[in-house]
Design a protein around this motif. Structure first.
Motif, PDB file in Angstrom:
ATOM      1  N   VAL A  11       0.847  -1.208   0.000  1.00  0.00           N
ATOM      2  CA  VAL A  11       0.000   0.000   0.000  1.00  0.00           C
ATOM      3  C   VAL A  11       0.875   1.247   0.000  1.00  0.00           C
ATOM      4  N   ILE A  12       1.901   1.254   0.828  1.00  0.00           N
ATOM      5  CA  ILE A  12       2.804   2.413   0.883  1.00  0.00           C
ATOM      6  C   ILE A  12       3.514   2.600  -0.456  1.00  0.00           C
ATOM      7  N   GLN A  13       3.967   1.513  -1.062  1.00  0.00           N
ATOM      8  CA  GLN A  13       4.639   1.614  -2.364  1.00  0.00           C
ATOM      9  C   GLN A  13       3.693   2.179  -3.431  1.00  0.00           C
ATOM     10  N   ASP A  14       2.438   1.706  -3.431  1.00  0.00           N
ATOM     11  CA  ASP A  14       1.454   2.230  -4.388  1.00  0.00           C
ATOM     12  C   ASP A  14       1.169   3.705  -4.124  1.00  0.00           C
ATOM     13  N   ALA A  15       1.083   4.078  -2.846  1.00  0.00           N
ATOM     14  CA  ALA A  15       0.844   5.480  -2.495  1.00  0.00           C
ATOM     15  C   ALA A  15       2.034   6.357  -2.879  1.00  0.00           C
ATOM     16  N   LEU A  16       3.247   5.847  -2.684  1.00  0.00           N
ATOM     17  CA  LEU A  16       4.437   6.618  -3.079  1.00  0.00           C
ATOM     18  C   LEU A  16       4.510   6.783  -4.596  1.00  0.00           C
ATOM     19  N   LEU A  70       1.829   7.110  -6.483  1.00  0.00           N
ATOM     20  CA  LEU A  70       0.876   8.201  -6.713  1.00  0.00           C
ATOM     21  C   LEU A  70       1.491   9.543  -6.345  1.00  0.00           C
ATOM     22  N   GLU A  71       2.256   9.568  -5.257  1.00  0.00           N
ATOM     23  CA  GLU A  71       2.965  10.794  -4.841  1.00  0.00           C
ATOM     24  C   GLU A  71       3.877  11.280  -5.959  1.00  0.00           C
ATOM     25  N   THR A  72       4.631  10.360  -6.546  1.00  0.00           N
ATOM     26  CA  THR A  72       5.533  10.706  -7.648  1.00  0.00           C
ATOM     27  C   THR A  72       4.750  11.235  -8.843  1.00  0.00           C
ATOM     28  N   GLU A  73       3.642  10.583  -9.167  1.00  0.00           N
ATOM     29  CA  GLU A  73       2.820  11.035 -10.289  1.00  0.00           C
ATOM     30  C   GLU A  73       2.235  12.421 -10.031  1.00  0.00           C
ATOM     31  N   LEU A  74       1.825  12.683  -8.800  1.00  0.00           N
ATOM     32  CA  LEU A  74       1.303  14.010  -8.465  1.00  0.00           C
ATOM     33  C   LEU A  74       2.388  15.078  -8.613  1.00  0.00           C
ATOM     34  N   GLU A  75       3.594  14.760  -8.183  1.00  0.00           N
ATOM     35  CA  GLU A  75       4.693  15.713  -8.324  1.00  0.00           C
ATOM     36  C   GLU A  75       5.041  15.953  -9.803  1.00  0.00           C
ATOM     37  N   GLU A  76       5.035  14.894 -10.588  1.00  0.00           N
ATOM     38  CA  GLU A  76       5.286  15.044 -12.031  1.00  0.00           C
ATOM     39  C   GLU A  76       4.184  15.858 -12.687  1.00  0.00           C
ATOM     40  N   ILE A 111      -2.875  15.263  -0.101  1.00  0.00           N
ATOM     41  CA  ILE A 111      -3.031  15.101   1.348  1.00  0.00           C
ATOM     42  C   ILE A 111      -3.528  13.688   1.669  1.00  0.00           C
ATOM     43  N   LEU A 112      -4.533  13.232   0.944  1.00  0.00           N
ATOM     44  CA  LEU A 112      -5.086  11.902   1.199  1.00  0.00           C
ATOM     45  C   LEU A 112      -4.075  10.796   0.918  1.00  0.00           C
ATOM     46  N   VAL A 113      -3.234  10.983  -0.088  1.00  0.00           N
ATOM     47  CA  VAL A 113      -2.177  10.009  -0.372  1.00  0.00           C
ATOM     48  C   VAL A 113      -1.241   9.908   0.834  1.00  0.00           C
ATOM     49  N   HIS A 114      -0.863  11.054   1.391  1.00  0.00           N
ATOM     50  CA  HIS A 114       0.045  11.026   2.546  1.00  0.00           C
ATOM     51  C   HIS A 114      -0.649  10.524   3.807  1.00  0.00           C
TER      52      HIS A 114
END
Length: 176
Positions: free
Chosen positions: A54-59, A61-67, A114-117
């Motif tokens: 779950v953390i890997q999938d969320a991270l 998404l974090e990368t995609e949001l930053e991109e 925020i929800l991803v984190h």
């Protein structure tokens, strides 16, 4: 927590393909949001039980949001204005966007982020990682959540009320 309806996801892709260049980021943000909703639903339904996964999938998404944020067109830039007037500001600041729709999309980006984190934080406590790694990610996630929440407040306040500014801040495509 339900998965994003497949028919709506399909419609979103069709609709997104027809957007002009300035509005095209909405389609890619929508895809990220759909993936987050599906991940969150799988967690809530017990289908994603491995906290590390779950953390890997969320991270991811974090990368995609930053991109997503880093590749926005210039029309998506906004100004941070510092005001001496307390009304219509958050912490003495508000944002000026080229239009309200883009302002709302920025806020959708922020709340999704925020929800991803939040998802990362709720699963960190389930990991048997060395305390330093957990602590570093927790500190980073909490800082991101705090910053994004303040950006939402500054953005929303400017959508509702715009005081006379005293100091104009820099254009701000790079800010969260």
């Amino acid at each position: 927590g339900q998965r994003f309806p497949a028919a709506m996801a399909k419609w979103s892709r069709i609709w997104g393909a027809a957007l002009c260049e300035t509005d095209a980021p909405v389609a890619s943000l929508t895809e990220i949001i759909i993936r987050f909703v599906d991940l969150h639903a799988s967690v809530r339904q017990g289908q994603a039980a491995d906290p590390n996964a779950v953390i890997q999938d969320a991270l991811l998404l974090e990368t995609e949001l930053e991109e997503w944020r880093a590749t926005l067109p210039s029309a998506w830039k906004y100004k941070v204005v510092i005001s001496s007037q307390p009304h219509g500001t958050y912490d003495g600041q508000y944002h000026i966007h080229s239009d309200y729709w883009i302002a709302r999309m920025w806020d959708h980006y922020r709340w999704t982020h925020i929800l991803v984190h939040e998802l990362i934080l709720t699963h960190l406590v389930l990991l048997p990682l060395p305390p330093t790694e957990v602590c570093n990610q927790k500190t980073q996630s909490l800082a991101i959540i705090s910053h994004l929440a303040s950006r939402i407040c500054a953005s929303v306040s400017s959508q509702l009320y715009r005081p006379n500014s005293t100091i104009r801040g820099p254009e701000s495509n790079s800010q969260l």
